[in-house]
Design a protein around this motif. Structure first.
Motif, PDB file in Angstrom:
ATOM      1  N   ASP A  17     -58.977 -23.032  15.359  1.00 41.33           N
ATOM      2  CA  ASP A  17     -60.325 -23.063  16.341  1.00 41.33           C
ATOM      3  C   ASP A  17     -61.115 -24.105  15.347  1.00 41.33           C
ATOM      4  N   CYS A  47     -66.325 -14.532  22.089  1.00 42.95           N
ATOM      5  CA  CYS A  47     -65.570 -13.207  21.698  1.00 42.95           C
ATOM      6  C   CYS A  47     -66.443 -12.148  21.969  1.00 42.95           C
ATOM      7  N   CYS A  94     -59.436 -11.835  20.644  1.00 44.05           N
ATOM      8  CA  CYS A  94     -60.292 -13.307  20.061  1.00 44.05           C
ATOM      9  C   CYS A  94     -59.299 -14.162  19.076  1.00 44.05           C
ATOM     10  N   SER A  95     -58.705 -13.496  18.331  1.00 40.77           N
ATOM     11  CA  SER A  95     -57.841 -13.978  17.151  1.00 40.77           C
ATOM     12  C   SER A  95     -56.859 -12.934  16.896  1.00 40.77           C
ATOM     13  N   GLN A  99     -57.254 -12.096  11.296  1.00 35.66           N
ATOM     14  CA  GLN A  99     -58.356 -12.908  11.132  1.00 35.66           C
ATOM     15  C   GLN A  99     -59.609 -12.219  11.461  1.00 35.66           C
ATOM     16  N   PRO A 128     -63.785 -13.277  14.348  1.00 38.29           N
ATOM     17  CA  PRO A 128     -62.672 -14.290  13.756  1.00 38.29           C
ATOM     18  C   PRO A 128     -63.338 -15.112  12.575  1.00 38.29           C
ATOM     19  N   ARG A 142     -63.539 -18.124   9.991  1.00 37.79           N
ATOM     20  CA  ARG A 142     -63.355 -19.459  10.399  1.00 37.79           C
ATOM     21  C   ARG A 142     -63.449 -20.325   8.853  1.00 37.79           C
TER      22      ARG A 142
END
Length: 182
Positions: free
Chosen positions: A17, A39, A77-78, A82, A102, A104
């Motif tokens: 992402d 999310c 969402c992940s 994560q 999640p 990033r």
């Protein structure tokens, strides 16, 4: 460059992402695109806090209390690995909040949680520099505690209680009663 095993070069960012840019021919400004998606589990986990942890030990203690691993296996969402604890500013820069979301890679800005998008992302109006706010050019969103200047960007509104106290005092003299309002 390598951030905790994630290659970060012009074309080889290993992050599903990650943000990409293109140029708007009308204004010559970059257009930021993201593959991140809403999310709902992250939005549902938001808790507003007065301040965020500014050390690894404080962060780990807060993360343990928040217990994001409880939600991690029930979200889409992940990957569960994560889906992590974050304490960051909101997009309006008027609150700090804890959220499970999640993680990033952040590129040269403070970290925010975007309430409408339901994602952790770069706070685009807060680019890092050598004076204020100080933060690295590339870092993980879960390392936000290392950059307390970003938390100092929060401008909290203060409400002053303007309710006046009225005290009624009675004084008796031989001929009259007097009332005083203070």
């Amino acid at each position: 460059m390598d951030v905790d095993g994630i290659k970060t070069g012009a074309m080889d960012v290993d992050c599903k992402d990650s943000a990409s840019t293109s140029s708007d021919s009308r204004f010559g400004q970059p257009i930021y695109k993201s593959e991140a998606r809403l999310c709902p589990e992250a939005i549902g986990s938001i808790e507003y806090v007065v301040s965020c942890p500014t050390s690894k030990q404080e962060w780990d203690t807060a993360a343990s209390k928040k217990n994001c691993s409880r939600l991690a296996s029930h979200q889409n969402c992940s990957s569960a690995e994560q889906f992590k604890y974050h304490c960051v500013i909101n997009g309006f820069r008027n609150e700090t909040l804890e959220v499970c979301a999640p993680s990033r890679i952040i590129f040269g800005h403070c970290v925010e949680f975007n309430l409408l998008g339901g994602v952790i992302q770069d706070q685009m109006s807060s680019p890092c520099n050598n004076i204020f706010p100080k933060c690295d050019a590339i870092f993980r969103s879960t390392d936000a505690y290392k950059y307390p200047d970003c938390f100092d960007l929060v401008e909290r509104s203060t409400t002053v209680d303007t309710t006046e106290r009225i005290v009624l005092t009675t004084t008796t003299t031989t001929d009259n009663k007097y009332f005083y309002i203070i």
